[in-house]
Design an enzyme around this catalytic site. Structure first.
Site, PDB file in Angstrom:
ATOM      1  N   THR A 123      -2.058 -16.717   2.718  1.00  0.00           N
ATOM      2  CA  THR A 123      -2.293 -15.288   2.538  1.00  0.00           C
ATOM      3  C   THR A 123      -2.900 -14.655   3.775  1.00  0.00           C
ATOM      4  O   THR A 123      -3.453 -15.320   4.643  1.00  0.00           O
ATOM      5  CB  THR A 123      -3.244 -15.021   1.348  1.00  0.00           C
ATOM      6  OG1 THR A 123      -4.516 -15.620   1.638  1.00  0.00           O
ATOM      7  CG2 THR A 123      -2.676 -15.593   0.051  1.00  0.00           C
ATOM      8  N   LYS A 140      10.223   3.414  -9.282  1.00  0.00           N
ATOM      9  CA  LYS A 140      11.300   3.191  -8.308  1.00  0.00           C
ATOM     10  C   LYS A 140      12.322   4.323  -8.323  1.00  0.00           C
ATOM     11  O   LYS A 140      12.977   4.585  -7.301  1.00  0.00           O
ATOM     12  CB  LYS A 140      11.984   1.841  -8.593  1.00  0.00           C
ATOM     13  CG  LYS A 140      11.073   0.653  -8.326  1.00  0.00           C
ATOM     14  CD  LYS A 140      11.786  -0.673  -8.498  1.00  0.00           C
ATOM     15  CE  LYS A 140      12.740  -0.937  -7.355  1.00  0.00           C
ATOM     16  NZ  LYS A 140      13.295  -2.298  -7.412  1.00  0.00           N
ATOM     17  N   TYR A 168      -9.578  -5.388  -0.887  1.00  0.00           N
ATOM     18  CA  TYR A 168      -8.714  -6.479  -0.424  1.00  0.00           C
ATOM     19  C   TYR A 168      -7.492  -6.548  -1.321  1.00  0.00           C
ATOM     20  O   TYR A 168      -7.612  -6.534  -2.546  1.00  0.00           O
ATOM     21  CB  TYR A 168      -9.478  -7.807  -0.497  1.00  0.00           C
ATOM     22  CG  TYR A 168      -8.603  -9.050  -0.453  1.00  0.00           C
ATOM     23  CD1 TYR A 168      -8.341  -9.705   0.751  1.00  0.00           C
ATOM     24  CD2 TYR A 168      -8.042  -9.582  -1.618  1.00  0.00           C
ATOM     25  CE1 TYR A 168      -7.543 -10.835   0.791  1.00  0.00           C
ATOM     26  CE2 TYR A 168      -7.242 -10.720  -1.588  1.00  0.00           C
ATOM     27  CZ  TYR A 168      -6.999 -11.343  -0.387  1.00  0.00           C
ATOM     28  OH  TYR A 168      -6.214 -12.464  -0.351  1.00  0.00           O
ATOM     29  N   LEU A 190       9.519   5.084  -4.770  1.00  0.00           N
ATOM     30  CA  LEU A 190       8.180   4.637  -4.406  1.00  0.00           C
ATOM     31  C   LEU A 190       8.045   3.154  -4.727  1.00  0.00           C
ATOM     32  O   LEU A 190       8.665   2.659  -5.664  1.00  0.00           O
ATOM     33  CB  LEU A 190       7.123   5.426  -5.180  1.00  0.00           C
ATOM     34  CG  LEU A 190       7.118   6.945  -4.971  1.00  0.00           C
ATOM     35  CD1 LEU A 190       6.125   7.596  -5.915  1.00  0.00           C
ATOM     36  CD2 LEU A 190       6.789   7.298  -3.530  1.00  0.00           C
ATOM     37  N   HIS A 191       7.219   2.459  -3.946  1.00  0.00           N
ATOM     38  CA  HIS A 191       7.016   1.030  -4.193  1.00  0.00           C
ATOM     39  C   HIS A 191       6.005   0.874  -5.331  1.00  0.00           C
ATOM     40  O   HIS A 191       4.893   1.410  -5.264  1.00  0.00           O
ATOM     41  CB  HIS A 191       6.495   0.335  -2.938  1.00  0.00           C
ATOM     42  CG  HIS A 191       6.597  -1.160  -2.994  1.00  0.00           C
ATOM     43  ND1 HIS A 191       5.863  -1.916  -3.885  1.00  0.00           N
ATOM     44  CD2 HIS A 191       7.365  -2.032  -2.291  1.00  0.00           C
ATOM     45  CE1 HIS A 191       6.159  -3.187  -3.721  1.00  0.00           C
ATOM     46  NE2 HIS A 191       7.077  -3.283  -2.764  1.00  0.00           N
ATOM     47  N   PRO A 192       6.358   0.112  -6.389  1.00  0.00           N
ATOM     48  CA  PRO A 192       5.452  -0.010  -7.543  1.00  0.00           C
ATOM     49  C   PRO A 192       4.078  -0.553  -7.186  1.00  0.00           C
ATOM     50  O   PRO A 192       3.062  -0.082  -7.712  1.00  0.00           O
ATOM     51  CB  PRO A 192       6.206  -0.966  -8.481  1.00  0.00           C
ATOM     52  CG  PRO A 192       7.643  -0.796  -8.120  1.00  0.00           C
ATOM     53  CD  PRO A 192       7.653  -0.549  -6.638  1.00  0.00           C
ATOM     54  N   ASP A 193       4.019  -1.554  -6.315  1.00  0.00           N
ATOM     55  CA  ASP A 193       2.717  -2.127  -5.971  1.00  0.00           C
ATOM     56  C   ASP A 193       1.844  -1.112  -5.251  1.00  0.00           C
ATOM     57  O   ASP A 193       0.653  -0.979  -5.538  1.00  0.00           O
ATOM     58  CB  ASP A 193       2.900  -3.376  -5.106  1.00  0.00           C
ATOM     59  CG  ASP A 193       1.569  -3.949  -4.646  1.00  0.00           C
ATOM     60  OD1 ASP A 193       0.755  -4.316  -5.517  1.00  0.00           O
ATOM     61  OD2 ASP A 193       1.327  -3.998  -3.426  1.00  0.00           O
ATOM     62  N   LYS A 245       7.654   0.010 -13.724  1.00  0.00           N
ATOM     63  CA  LYS A 245       8.355  -0.118 -12.441  1.00  0.00           C
ATOM     64  C   LYS A 245       9.577   0.783 -12.347  1.00  0.00           C
ATOM     65  O   LYS A 245       9.845   1.385 -11.300  1.00  0.00           O
ATOM     66  CB  LYS A 245       8.754  -1.581 -12.260  1.00  0.00           C
ATOM     67  CG  LYS A 245       9.527  -1.890 -10.993  1.00  0.00           C
ATOM     68  CD  LYS A 245       9.836  -3.371 -10.873  1.00  0.00           C
ATOM     69  CE  LYS A 245      10.762  -3.843 -11.982  1.00  0.00           C
ATOM     70  NZ  LYS A 245      11.166  -5.246 -11.807  1.00  0.00           N
ATOM     71  N   HIS A 278      -8.684 -22.992  -7.138  1.00  0.00           N
ATOM     72  CA  HIS A 278      -7.941 -22.126  -6.220  1.00  0.00           C
ATOM     73  C   HIS A 278      -7.727 -22.783  -4.855  1.00  0.00           C
ATOM     74  O   HIS A 278      -6.865 -22.341  -4.081  1.00  0.00           O
ATOM     75  CB  HIS A 278      -8.707 -20.809  -6.051  1.00  0.00           C
ATOM     76  CG  HIS A 278      -7.864 -19.649  -5.670  1.00  0.00           C
ATOM     77  ND1 HIS A 278      -6.748 -19.747  -4.872  1.00  0.00           N
ATOM     78  CD2 HIS A 278      -7.969 -18.329  -5.996  1.00  0.00           C
ATOM     79  CE1 HIS A 278      -6.216 -18.554  -4.700  1.00  0.00           C
ATOM     80  NE2 HIS A 278      -6.931 -17.679  -5.380  1.00  0.00           N
TER      81      HIS A 278
END
Length: 570
Positions: A442, A400, A429, A404-407, A396, A319
């Protein structure tokens, strides 16, 4: 993260790197106010007042001085965080990184044309390798269009780290070596390393200036497999990469000391395009990608492509040099290329003469064998649970339709699920991307807001009306979306606080009380988030990372039009 590829591109992959804006430093007042807001759900009124007083003293005292020094650093660094983040989040960590830091799973999952099938491992691996090599060539020739968010250009530097990159252990701090170059920059290594039954083989993936075709790659892979079948397993030196970092560094030094040829082998692995692991397992892919056989993957490599006996694939990747969206993008490219060709090679079957793969044999002694045995024992004793779920009731499109935002929908559902399961809120987080800035990676977005807390309470109240629940939900949605947008635009607070912490540490100052206050770690500060989450994207590719804390969860998900899939780790 779509892959726009141009034969004659008007924009080169890395052409905007030098024109990207520097990473900004948020205001101290704004960051401290956001921090206080973030700890509120985890505090009693008395605890909150104590923390508020600590934050006030910090903001009026040492925090001001540290902030000014951070601003001074930002004047001479286009990304004031970059080096610090790499060191603090990855290279200075001493616990084993293969299970605790690496991400696993991302690969073309091939639901459309490559279901699990016996007897096709090498054939499919040769085709998957060929498409991966085409992606390397796109980066080499800069024919992969730069990524954009709307009209905003995103940083592409992490894509330089996908190939020909490796972490090297150090006694106190690791380093990253990157051999990748574009065509305009010069020659680039073009060999791959294949691992099978604890043994190593290497061959060049380019012959006479051309990438080997799938039939030619199949010939090389078949030779490796034939060399290993019916023979004793190798010494499994790769297991050492799963060790505690200082222990691995010392074992590596000893390995080089007993035979200088071992150093050459290590450099061959480090500089390779990527590692291909031929695994006899018939896996549950994401679990095996994280917790499979440590003797047939190089844990420090930026890309281990895992090929399983049932014709499915996964990956295990360090990572440190890049974030998972790089491999998700590459995996989705391969996935779409395979879909377009029905998973078949339709070109020439001719196999030109070329050298067979060379086996790389480490010189080992009893101490190395003991080190390998110890590494394997530690690895298999690590308790990491991995599962994978698919939710197929809706995806999704339905979310939508309700504007609404899917995430955000998934994140709030996760908060409610944790609250129902544990009877309390979980510090959380979520990854926010900062690639609109030079070498941006990030920022932390904290989904456990007061508004999310109130919505969870409301949902569990028997007397709460649908209208009250909807009102609380929309408030939580709006707060989440606002915080995410701020984090992506360089106005988050966690990385800012980290910068202030590191300045105090570097200058040998007493640690400010803000960072020792109980609510700092209780709310997730210092890498103590109970829930570590990330949207992997809206593609066919899924992956996972271990939780941040032993009692925590990792939660990584992709969202499709009519379903969503997630990979919780615990």
């Amino acid at each position: 993260m779509t892959n726009q590829v141009s034969e004659f591109p008007t924009e080169r992959t890395f052409q905007y790197q030098h024109s990207l804006p520097p990473l900004p430093v948020p205001s101290l007042e704004g960051s401290l106010a956001k921090y206080l807001d973030a700890v509120r759900p985890f505090a009693t009124e008395e605890e909150y007042q104590v923390t508020a007083a600590v934050v006030k003293r910090f903001g009026e005292g040492i925090g001001k001085d540290l902030h000014q020094k951070l601003l001074q650093r930002a004047r001479t660094h286009r990304n004031w965080l970059e080096e610090w983040w790499l060191n603090a989040a990855y290279l200075e960590l001493r616990y084993p990184s293969q299970l605790n830091v690496n991400f696993g799973g991302p690969a073309p999952y091939l639901e459309h044309c490559w279901p699990p099938t016996e007897g096709v491992q090498l054939q499919r691996t040769s085709i998957s390798m060929w498409h991966t090599l085409q992606y390397w060539d796109l980066l080499r020739t800069e024919r992969l269009d730069p990524h954009k968010a709307g009209n905003v250009v995103l940083d592409m530097d992490q894509f330089r780290m996908l190939f020909c990159t490796c972490k090297v252990p150090g006694v106190t701090k690791d380093t990253i070596i990157n051999y990748f170059k574009t065509e305009s920059e010069g020659p680039c290594p073009s060999h791959v390393v294949v691992m099978c039954k604890g043994r190593f083989f290497s061959f060049d993936a380019v012959c006479d200036g051309h990438i080997l075709t799938p039939p030619e790659l199949l010939r090389q892979l078949t030779h490796v497999k034939q060399c290993c079948e019916g023979e004793p397993a190798g010494d499994g030196v790769a297991a050492l990469t799963s060790e505690e970092r200082t222990r691995w560094a010392k074992a590596r030094e000893y390995l080089i000391g007993i035979d200088p040829a071992n150093k050459t082998i290590l450099e061959t692995i480090q500089s390779s395009l990527f590692v291909v692991s031929l695994d006899d397992a018939k896996p549950y892919v994401t679990r095996e990608a994280l917790t499979g056989d440590p003797t047939i993957r190089w844990g420090d490599k930026s890309y281990n492509s895992l090929s399983f006996a049932d014709g499915t694939f996964g990956s295990n990747c360090d990572h440190a040099p890049y974030d998972a969206m790089v491999l998700v993008t590459q995996g989705y490219y391969v996935d779409q290329q395979l879909k377009a060709t029905d998973g078949r090679w339709k070109g020439s079957e001719t196999v030109q003469p070329m050298p067979l793969p060379e086996e790389l044999v480490f010189t080992v002694d009893d101490r190395v064998r003991r080190d390998v045995a110890h590494a394997k024992q530690q690895y298999f004793e690590t308790d990491l649970q991995v599962v994978c779920y698919a939710f197929t009731s809706f995806g999704k499109a339905a979310i939508k339709q309700r504007k609404l935002h899917p995430d955000t929908f998934i994140q709030l559902a996760l908060q409610l699920a944790y609250y129902r399961q544990h009877g309390r809120l979980g510090s959380c987080y979520e990854t926010a991307m900062t690639r609109r800035f030079y070498h941006g990676r990030t920022e932390t977005m904290r989904p456990c807001t007061l508004e999310a807390q109130n919505w969870c309470h409301t949902m569990l109240l028997p007397a709460a009306s649908v209208s009250a629940k909807r009102k609380a939900l929309l408030l939580a949605f709006n707060k989440h979306n606002k915080l995410m947008a701020e984090a992506q635009n360089g106005k988050g607070f966690d990385r800012h606080l980290l910068g202030l912490y590191l300045i105090a540490k570097e200058e040998g100052l007493p640690m400010p009380n803000l960072f020792t206050d109980p609510l700092y770690s209780k709310s997730g500060g210092g890498g103590n988030f109970t829930l570590s989450t990330s949207l992997v994207g809206y593609t066919t590719v899924l992956g996972a990372v271990a939780p941040m804390v032993h009692h925590g969860y990792g939660f990584f998900y992709r969202i499709g039009d009519d379903r969503w899939a997630n990979t919780p780790t615990h």
